[in-house]
Motif scaffolding. Structure first.
Motif, PDB file in Angstrom:
ATOM      1  N   PHE A 166      -2.131   4.651  -6.147  1.00 31.87           N
ATOM      2  CA  PHE A 166      -0.852   5.061  -6.734  1.00 31.87           C
ATOM      3  C   PHE A 166      -0.707   6.329  -7.247  1.00 31.87           C
ATOM      4  N   CYS A 167      -1.698   6.943  -7.557  1.00 33.37           N
ATOM      5  CA  CYS A 167      -1.745   8.495  -8.122  1.00 33.37           C
ATOM      6  C   CYS A 167      -1.333   9.223  -6.818  1.00 33.37           C
ATOM      7  N   PHE A 168      -2.162   8.899  -5.400  1.00 33.43           N
ATOM      8  CA  PHE A 168      -1.381   9.770  -4.318  1.00 33.43           C
ATOM      9  C   PHE A 168       0.160   9.361  -4.016  1.00 33.43           C
ATOM     10  N   VAL A 169       0.424   8.067  -4.113  1.00 36.00           N
ATOM     11  CA  VAL A 169       1.991   8.134  -3.858  1.00 36.00           C
ATOM     12  C   VAL A 169       2.631   8.779  -4.669  1.00 36.00           C
ATOM     13  N   GLY A 170       2.239   8.772  -6.111  1.00 34.73           N
ATOM     14  CA  GLY A 170       3.033   9.451  -7.081  1.00 34.73           C
ATOM     15  C   GLY A 170       3.300  10.853  -6.856  1.00 34.73           C
ATOM     16  N   LYS A 171       2.053  11.548  -6.199  1.00 29.37           N
ATOM     17  CA  LYS A 171       1.913  12.836  -6.028  1.00 29.37           C
ATOM     18  C   LYS A 171       2.786  13.306  -4.887  1.00 29.37           C
ATOM     19  N   ARG A 176       6.960  15.861  -3.143  1.00 25.59           N
ATOM     20  CA  ARG A 176       7.592  16.022  -1.559  1.00 25.59           C
ATOM     21  C   ARG A 176       6.519  16.428  -0.603  1.00 25.59           C
ATOM     22  N   ARG A 177       5.205  15.627  -0.771  1.00 25.77           N
ATOM     23  CA  ARG A 177       4.393  15.790   0.226  1.00 25.77           C
ATOM     24  C   ARG A 177       4.228  14.519   1.034  1.00 25.77           C
ATOM     25  N   PRO A 178       4.843  13.934   1.936  1.00 24.20           N
ATOM     26  CA  PRO A 178       4.649  12.555   2.540  1.00 24.20           C
ATOM     27  C   PRO A 178       3.437  12.632   3.272  1.00 24.20           C
ATOM     28  N   GLU A 179       2.507  13.594   3.637  1.00 25.56           N
ATOM     29  CA  GLU A 179       1.229  13.273   4.092  1.00 25.56           C
ATOM     30  C   GLU A 179       0.083  12.662   3.232  1.00 25.56           C
ATOM     31  N   LEU A 180       0.616  12.535   1.894  1.00 22.79           N
ATOM     32  CA  LEU A 180      -0.409  11.767   0.894  1.00 22.79           C
ATOM     33  C   LEU A 180      -0.474  10.447   1.064  1.00 22.79           C
ATOM     34  N   TYR A 181       0.905   9.972   1.731  1.00 22.28           N
ATOM     35  CA  TYR A 181       0.790   8.542   1.952  1.00 22.28           C
ATOM     36  C   TYR A 181      -0.441   7.833   2.752  1.00 22.28           C
ATOM     37  N   PHE A 182      -0.982   8.963   3.436  1.00 20.23           N
ATOM     38  CA  PHE A 182      -2.096   8.717   4.471  1.00 20.23           C
ATOM     39  C   PHE A 182      -3.429   8.246   3.512  1.00 20.23           C
ATOM     40  N   ALA A 183      -3.725   9.269   2.466  1.00 19.86           N
ATOM     41  CA  ALA A 183      -4.756   9.023   1.441  1.00 19.86           C
ATOM     42  C   ALA A 183      -4.454   7.642   0.765  1.00 19.86           C
ATOM     43  N   ALA A 184      -3.097   7.440   0.506  1.00 19.79           N
ATOM     44  CA  ALA A 184      -2.851   6.028  -0.102  1.00 19.79           C
ATOM     45  C   ALA A 184      -3.067   5.058   0.422  1.00 19.79           C
ATOM     46  N   CYS A 185      -3.074   5.033   1.888  1.00 24.09           N
ATOM     47  CA  CYS A 185      -3.337   3.797   2.784  1.00 24.09           C
ATOM     48  C   CYS A 185      -4.632   3.698   2.832  1.00 24.09           C
ATOM     49  N   VAL A 186      -5.587   4.764   3.085  1.00 23.14           N
ATOM     50  CA  VAL A 186      -7.035   4.501   3.188  1.00 23.14           C
ATOM     51  C   VAL A 186      -7.398   3.967   1.806  1.00 23.14           C
ATOM     52  N   LEU A 187      -6.868   4.276   0.770  1.00 21.76           N
ATOM     53  CA  LEU A 187      -7.537   3.769  -0.437  1.00 21.76           C
ATOM     54  C   LEU A 187      -6.885   2.380  -0.814  1.00 21.76           C
ATOM     55  N   ALA A 188      -5.859   2.039  -0.345  1.00 18.13           N
ATOM     56  CA  ALA A 188      -5.560   0.738  -0.286  1.00 18.13           C
ATOM     57  C   ALA A 188      -6.210  -0.192   0.773  1.00 18.13           C
ATOM     58  N   ARG A 218      11.014   8.603   5.002  1.00 21.36           N
ATOM     59  CA  ARG A 218      11.037   7.217   5.330  1.00 21.36           C
ATOM     60  C   ARG A 218       9.645   6.968   6.016  1.00 21.36           C
ATOM     61  N   THR A 219       9.079   7.902   6.402  1.00 16.26           N
ATOM     62  CA  THR A 219       7.885   7.818   7.531  1.00 16.26           C
ATOM     63  C   THR A 219       6.766   7.207   6.872  1.00 16.26           C
ATOM     64  N   GLY A 220       6.469   7.431   5.634  1.00 17.77           N
ATOM     65  CA  GLY A 220       5.224   6.933   4.827  1.00 17.77           C
ATOM     66  C   GLY A 220       5.449   5.673   4.772  1.00 17.77           C
ATOM     67  N   PRO A 221       6.316   4.958   4.102  1.00 22.02           N
ATOM     68  CA  PRO A 221       6.694   3.941   3.974  1.00 22.02           C
ATOM     69  C   PRO A 221       6.667   2.821   5.069  1.00 22.02           C
ATOM     70  N   VAL A 222       7.029   3.380   6.290  1.00 20.69           N
ATOM     71  CA  VAL A 222       6.891   2.794   7.442  1.00 20.69           C
ATOM     72  C   VAL A 222       5.615   2.663   7.883  1.00 20.69           C
ATOM     73  N   GLY A 223       5.061   3.633   8.009  1.00 11.57           N
ATOM     74  CA  GLY A 223       3.606   3.596   8.412  1.00 11.57           C
ATOM     75  C   GLY A 223       2.530   2.799   7.616  1.00 11.57           C
ATOM     76  N   VAL A 224       2.903   2.627   6.184  1.00 13.35           N
ATOM     77  CA  VAL A 224       1.997   1.971   4.913  1.00 13.35           C
ATOM     78  C   VAL A 224       2.405   0.338   5.477  1.00 13.35           C
ATOM     79  N   ALA A 225       3.721   0.156   5.981  1.00 17.87           N
ATOM     80  CA  ALA A 225       4.047  -1.362   6.227  1.00 17.87           C
ATOM     81  C   ALA A 225       3.456  -1.815   7.702  1.00 17.87           C
ATOM     82  N   ILE A 226       3.299  -0.714   8.489  1.00 13.24           N
ATOM     83  CA  ILE A 226       2.436  -1.107   9.612  1.00 13.24           C
ATOM     84  C   ILE A 226       0.855  -1.287   9.518  1.00 13.24           C
ATOM     85  N   ILE A 227       0.172  -0.341   8.608  1.00 10.67           N
ATOM     86  CA  ILE A 227      -1.195  -0.773   8.117  1.00 10.67           C
ATOM     87  C   ILE A 227      -1.327  -1.831   7.277  1.00 10.67           C
TER      88      ILE A 227
END
Length: 332
Positions: A166-171, A176-188, A218-227
């Motif tokens: 959640f901290c990475f998503v908040g950051k 405005r850094r969508p690349e942090l969604y990747f770290a959030a995915c790994v932690l999820a 929107r790329t981040g949420p779509v990638g998270v949905a796929i994972i």
């Protein structure tokens, strides 16, 4: 008038400082009590193997390949690869005495508190006081059997990985850094491999990402949905077969009452009758906070984390209500 306001401000600051030191002293006393009990009750004989780690490890030695697939075998409705890995490390290093598990039960909550403080610092007033209050909850006497037993590492790992995600998503939203969604995915994923409740981290991330897609894309949420879809498929058809479901078809009323009791459980130690009213209040405040958050143009990291917790904890309460309410009905 200014002197009066200054006097009131100084008294309020003094009162908050006293409260902070009282809470800190309480947390220190709780932690000292836990460590003392761990030392007093420690025994070199191995604890009961509740997750069948030793049995599965023996089968893995006889199997072809690396044999590490046993870490992902289902335990009830969970796939607890990371807790099993810690138990296996305890077997190798501490001869299965549970010492590593006991240490984990102290280290992981401490790391969770540090993450919480990082999310609050420089963003809210008195972050140290709020962090100390969280520390008191995490090291409370209600968890004493877990601290002494050295078994429920998966719960603490779930909280830690979820909060960090959640901290990475908040950051990502704040800066405005969508690349942090990747770290959030790994932690999820790590949360999912600690307990099945980690699957709820993905919809929380997706909700937050969609709510503020203008800031982080929107790329981040779509990638998270796929994972998330791949993780659900892994849970259903991964090594060891499909996990057994402990969910039961019970009345909506029973599920709702248990869910509210779950949310109000911190007050249950004072009086069991306070649990459900406290749960209703917590749920109402969560809804209000979520509504305000979706209307915020520039949400801060601490606000995103707060909303994520308000979404995640009721989800855990609903998930826990199925087996618990079903067991209560069956017993009745």
């Amino acid at each position: 008038m200014s002197l009066l306001m200054r006097h009131i401000s100084l008294r309020a600051l003094s009162a908050r400082s006293v409260l902070f030191w009282l809470v800190t002293a309480l947390m220190a006393a709780e932690l000292a009590h836990i460590i003392a009990l761990q030392i007093a009750t420690f025994h070199p004989m191995p604890w009961a193997d509740e997750w069948d780690t030793l049995v599965l490890f023996r089968r893995a030695e006889e199997a072809r390949g690396s044999g590490l697939g046993f870490l992902f075998f289902p335990h009830n409705e969970h796939r607890i690869a990371i807790p099993r890995l810690i138990t296996l490390f305890d077997l190798i290093v501490a001869r299965g005495t549970g010492a590593i598990n006991l240490a984990t039960l102290l280290i992981v909550p401490a790391l969770t508190i540090a993450v919480f403080w990082f999310a609050l610092r420089r963003r809210v007033e008195r972050p140290a006081l709020l962090t100390a209050c969280l520390a008191c909850l995490l090291f409370s006497g209600g968890q004493m059997s877990n601290f002494v037993w050295g078994f429920q590492t998966q719960v603490w790992l779930l909280y830690f990985f979820s909060l960090l995600a959640f901290c990475f998503v908040g950051k990502a939203v704040e800066s405005r850094r969508p690349e942090l969604y990747f770290a959030a995915c790994v932690l999820a994923i790590c949360a999912c491999l600690s307990q099945a409740g980690g699957l709820l981290v993905f919809p929380v991330i997706i909700f937050i990402g969609i709510s503020h897609a203008r800031r982080a894309g929107r790329t981040g949420p779509v990638g998270v949905a796929i994972i998330a879809a791949l993780m659900v498929a892994f849970y259903l058809w991964g090594p060891g077969g499909r996990p057994s479901s402990s969910a039961a078809l019970v009345s909506i009323r029973d599920q709702a009452l248990f869910g509210l009791s779950f949310l109000g459980s911190p007050l249950a130690t004072i009086s069991s009758s306070l649990a459900i009213p406290a749960g209703i209040i917590a749920l109402a405040l969560s809804v209000l906070l979520i509504i305000r958050y979706t209307r915020s143009a520039e949400p801060r990291l601490d606000q995103t984390v707060a909303v994520a917790i308000c979404l995640f904890v009721p989800g855990l309460a609903v998930a826990a209500a199925f087996p618990a309410a079903g067991a209560t009905k069956g017993a009745g």
